[in-house]
Write a protein that holds these residues in place. Structure first.
Motif: not given
Ligand code: SAM
Ligand code: FES
Length: 346
Positions: A156-172, A182-188
């Motif tokens: 399963y490929l699921l990029r985390h896109e950025t591991a920085n909380e503020a940066h994640y909020a800026f991109l999404h 991250m939960k999805c990645l650890f579940d997988l």
């Protein structure tokens, strides 16, 4: 004599934050870094390059990631959805060309319910028992990931896109969270998938600190594959005027990843080939060992437009396979017809 930064990274598989940033900040160490990365990939994978046949099976998406050309707010995107028969036919073509891994990738499309997708995975696995099924269909509940695994999907490929909380909020958009990604990645991983994480290089707002956060997160996740490629703007997104990510920094990060994770599967991505005509070959020489040629029908290729000027949208699968084999050989490597599993040290 004291060791250089690349030599210490090769020896210790990590460096303190400040030294990682020094390594990434300039090209001063590039020649040595790339040579060590290539030697490291050759120790585990020789000159072999694994290919994954990518089927971009839907560009409908309920998400609105600000960087992405198929985000739901892009009213000008021409939407398409392949049928089961079309997808099965792409896989049959791919198998005949020697592909032993299929990647079904798409937007988060409600028409592809968990049950419908699981049925398709089962059918592909039944028809191609010697191949690996990979999914890349975004965030779904753990039960869905379990159903796909039970149906035969193993990667399963699921990029985390950025591991920085503020940066994640800026991109999404609000509503998407780094915590859930991250939960999805650890579940997988927990379910038993070979997992691929990753990020764009040079996405708007990214700093060297963000990149260090990405590397630290990857050390925690310990993925089997890491997909990185340059951010490339798309005209119909809020980031239309943002500069593209840099070729040099992407190559440097590929080499750093190879030294930090010697066994990892590391694709030289289509985005890398889009920002430079020899980008994928340069990626291989900097430590990458996977290519993901497109198996989608030519008529839908342009519509899966994540970013502007994407390459290989006009060629049939067989043409792409031939072109890639020549390019890889010219770069000094060899495409193999192999499922291409990760080779972790025993
Ligand atoms: N929906 C699935 C998901 O979220 O994982 C798979 C499809 S998504 C389009 C695949 C990847 O494309 C994303 O993880 C992102 O890193 C990359 N991508 C999207 N827009 C991009 C852009 N403008 N430039 C480079 N890569 C991009
Ligand atoms: Fe859904 Fe990009 S916003 S695939």
């Amino acid at each position: 004599m004291s060791l250089s930064l690349p030599e210490r990274l090769a020896r210790d598989r990590t460096l303190p934050d400040a030294e990682l940033k020094t390594l990434l900040a300039s090209g001063a160490h590039d020649a040595e870094l790339f040579a060590l990365a290539d030697a490291t990939r050759r120790r585990t994978y020789g000159d072999e390059v694994f290919v994954r046949g990518l089927v971009e099976f839907t560009n409908f998406c309920r998400n609105d990631c600000l960087y992405c050309g198929i985000r739901k707010s892009n009213a000008r995107a021409e939407r398409y959805r392949l049928t089961e028969e079309e997808i099965l036919s792409c896989c049959a073509t791919g198998r005949a060309l020697g592909f032993r891994t299929f990647v079904l990738q798409g937007g988060e499309d409600a028409a592809w319910s968990d049950a419908r997708l699981a049925d398709l995975v089962k059918e592909i696995c039944a028809r191609h028992p010697d191949c690996r099924m990979t999914l890349s269909v975004g965030e779904r509940p753990r039960a869905a990931y379990e159903a796909f695994f039970a149906a035969g999907a193993r990667r399963y490929l699921l990029r985390h896109e950025t591991a920085n909380e503020a940066h994640y909020a800026f991109l999404h958009p609000a509503g998407l969270s780094l915590a859930n990604r991250m939960k999805c990645l650890f579940d997988l991983k927990d379910i038993g998938y070979q997992v691929g994480a990753g990020f764009m290089v040079g996405s708007p707002g990214q700093t060297l600190d963000c990149l260090v956060d990405d590397l630290r997160f990857l050390q925690k996740l310990d993925p089997d594959m890491v997909g990185i490629g340059p951010f490339i703007h798309h005209a119909e997104t809020p980031f239309a005027r943002e500069p593209n990510g840099s070729l040099d920094l992407t190559l440097r990060l590929l080499a750093v990843l190879r030294l930090m994770f010697p066994h990892v599967l590391l694709p030289a991505t289509t985005a890398l080939g889009t920002i430079h005509p020899q980008g994928r070959e340069m990626g291989l020489k900097a430590g990458a060992n996977v290519l993901m040629p497109n198996l989608s029908p030519v008529r839908v290729r342009k519509a899966y437009s994540l970013y502007d000027s994407k390459i290989c949208t006009g060629e049939e699968a067989a043409e792409c396979a031939g072109c890639l084999a020549r390019r890889v050989a010219a770069a000094g490597y060899r495409i193999v017809s192999d499922p291409g599993d990760v080779r972790r040290p025993s």
